[in-house]
Enzyme design. Structure first.
Site, PDB file in Angstrom:
ATOM      1  N   MET A  30       0.851  -1.190   0.000  1.00  0.00           N
ATOM      2  CA  MET A  30       0.000   0.000   0.000  1.00  0.00           C
ATOM      3  C   MET A  30       0.892   1.248   0.000  1.00  0.00           C
ATOM      4  O   MET A  30       0.487   2.315   0.450  1.00  0.00           O
ATOM      5  CB  MET A  30      -0.932  -0.008   1.202  1.00  0.00           C
ATOM      6  N   GLY A  31       2.129   1.118  -0.492  1.00  0.00           N
ATOM      7  CA  GLY A  31       3.038   2.258  -0.534  1.00  0.00           C
ATOM      8  C   GLY A  31       3.591   2.562   0.848  1.00  0.00           C
ATOM      9  O   GLY A  31       3.620   1.694   1.726  1.00  0.00           O
ATOM     10  N   LEU A  33       6.655   2.962   1.594  1.00  0.00           N
ATOM     11  CA  LEU A  33       7.643   1.879   1.687  1.00  0.00           C
ATOM     12  C   LEU A  33       8.670   2.153   2.783  1.00  0.00           C
ATOM     13  O   LEU A  33       9.087   3.291   2.996  1.00  0.00           O
ATOM     14  CB  LEU A  33       8.368   1.710   0.346  1.00  0.00           C
ATOM     15  N   GLY A  36      11.123  -2.780   5.789  1.00  0.00           N
ATOM     16  CA  GLY A  36      10.436  -4.074   5.735  1.00  0.00           C
ATOM     17  C   GLY A  36      10.069  -4.419   4.296  1.00  0.00           C
ATOM     18  O   GLY A  36      10.309  -5.544   3.822  1.00  0.00           O
ATOM     19  N   HIS A  37       9.503  -3.442   3.572  1.00  0.00           N
ATOM     20  CA  HIS A  37       9.186  -3.678   2.155  1.00  0.00           C
ATOM     21  C   HIS A  37      10.469  -3.912   1.358  1.00  0.00           C
ATOM     22  O   HIS A  37      10.513  -4.753   0.454  1.00  0.00           O
ATOM     23  CB  HIS A  37       8.474  -2.463   1.554  1.00  0.00           C
ATOM     24  N   LYS A 149       5.164  -9.803  10.020  1.00  0.00           N
ATOM     25  CA  LYS A 149       4.512  -8.923  11.001  1.00  0.00           C
ATOM     26  C   LYS A 149       2.984  -9.034  10.872  1.00  0.00           C
ATOM     27  O   LYS A 149       2.270  -9.052  11.851  1.00  0.00           O
ATOM     28  CB  LYS A 149       4.940  -7.468  10.825  1.00  0.00           C
ATOM     29  N   SER A 186       4.251   1.124   8.345  1.00  0.00           N
ATOM     30  CA  SER A 186       3.988   2.442   7.762  1.00  0.00           C
ATOM     31  C   SER A 186       3.284   3.336   8.776  1.00  0.00           C
ATOM     32  O   SER A 186       3.359   4.561   8.701  1.00  0.00           O
ATOM     33  CB  SER A 186       3.122   2.302   6.513  1.00  0.00           C
TER      34      SER A 186
HETATM   35  O1  PAF Z   1      -0.022  -5.660   3.639  1.00  0.00           O
HETATM   36  C1  PAF Z   1      -0.437  -4.773   2.869  1.00  0.00           C
HETATM   37  O2  PAF Z   1       0.229  -3.789   2.568  1.00  0.00           O
HETATM   38  C2  PAF Z   1      -1.842  -4.912   2.278  1.00  0.00           C
HETATM   39  O3  PAF Z   1      -2.711  -5.510   3.172  1.00  0.00           O
HETATM   40  C3  PAF Z   1      -1.868  -5.633   0.908  1.00  0.00           C
HETATM   41  C4  PAF Z   1      -1.414  -7.071   1.021  1.00  0.00           C
HETATM   42  C5  PAF Z   1      -0.972  -4.903  -0.079  1.00  0.00           C
HETATM   43  C6  PAF Z   1      -3.289  -5.641   0.349  1.00  0.00           C
HETATM   44  O4  PAF Z   1      -3.776  -4.337   0.166  1.00  0.00           O
END
Ligand code: PAF
Length: 281
Positions: A30-31, A33, A36-37, A149, A186
């Site tokens: 969901m942006g 970032l 972790g991402h 997480k 986030s």
């Molecule tokens: O973990 C997330 O960021 C969201 O729940 C996901 C998996 C992108 C779905 O919108």
């Protein structure tokens, strides 16, 4: 890095990659970032020949309008980080592209979606399952990467993929933490300075619980009480739950024989945080 919004074009491109024998790794986000991402992207980059990220703040998984409103956004920064992580494609759909007008189709993994996070946030996992189903049908990935997480989300997605015979293998990657133990999220930017100072107690309390289990303590109530008392000594923020459950089914345990998942959720003033720790067999 290619940036596309049109789902049809994303599907065409990922299908063409598959026909050319590429292996596609996918990191849905969901942006906003963070490291972790970046860890998910690094693993996906290493294990696949093509890397796709989606950046979409999915409105249907927010149970509270204020949480949706305050969810952090910074698309230019996210695109820069995605490019630095070696993404071949960043997909940035609009809400209208994902949810055309009219009565929607929804997807729900029953059972697992109604407990813990699902009990605290009605409809949340229906929103997640629905959007993930759409994302997986459009990005024709071989593997999709999720963080531990959000453990409950990851196992719900695994179940969804198994039940609907979808392709991507779901890879669950370890939680990335700040040096003081706070799990990256986030939502951490919404903590007040005082809450941020207190928040590492979540990991300390979970680590205490994990240590007790490793030392042979089996009483889930005593574990919950001990974890709760450690957190209450550091912050007055209310806990939603402390759970001592089986990791794959989230069933509450009568005796904490590993494998055990210790999970909790807490409501700070403008950020509800979750964390967990897995005690392996
Ligand atoms: O973990 C997330 O960021 C969201 O729940 C996901 C998996 C992108 C779905 O919108």
């Amino acid at each position: 890095m290619l940036v596309l919004d049109d789902p049809g074009k994303v599907q065409e491109l990922t299908e063409a990659w598959r026909r050319a024998g590429e292996r596609i790794g996918f990191v849905p986000t969901m942006g906003a970032l963070h490291a972790g991402h970046q860890a998910l992207l690094a693993r996906a980059r290493a294990e696949n020949t093509r890397l796709v990220i989606s950046l979409f703040v999915n409105p249907t998984q927010f149970d509270r309008p204020d949480d949706f409103r305050t969810y952090p956004h910074d698309l230019p920064r996210d695109l820069r980080l995605a490019e630095e992580a070696g993404c071949d494609l960043a997909w940035t759909p609009t809400a209208l592209q994902m949810y055309p007008p009219g009565p929607p189709t929804v997807v729900e993994v029953t059972g697992l979606s109604g407990i813990l996070e699902g009990a605290a946030r009605p409809g949340h996992f229906r929103g997640v399952a629905t959007v993930v189903t759409k994302l997986f049908h459009i990005v024709r990935a071989h593997r999709a990467y999720f963080g531990a997480k959000d453990w409950q989300q990851a196992i719900i997605v695994r179940r969804l993929v198994a039940d609907l015979k979808m392709e991507p293998e779901i890879v669950i990657c370890p939680t990335v933490r700040e040096p003081d133990g706070l799990a990256l999220s986030s939502r951490n930017v919404n903590l007040t300075p005082e809450e941020r100072r207190a928040a590492p107690v979540l990991f300390r309390a979970l680590s205490w619980g994990a240590g007790e289990i490793r030392a042979g303590r089996r009483d889930p109530d005593a574990l919950r009480r001990g974890i709760g008392a450690r957190i209450a000594a550091a912050t007055a923020a209310p806990l939603d739950y402390i759970a001592v459950v089986r990791p794959e089914t989230l069933e509450p345990l009568l005796a904490a024989d590993p494998p055990v998942l210790l999970a909790l959720a807490i409501r700070f003033s403008r950020a509800r945080l979750i964390d967990n720790l897995l005690v392996e067999a």
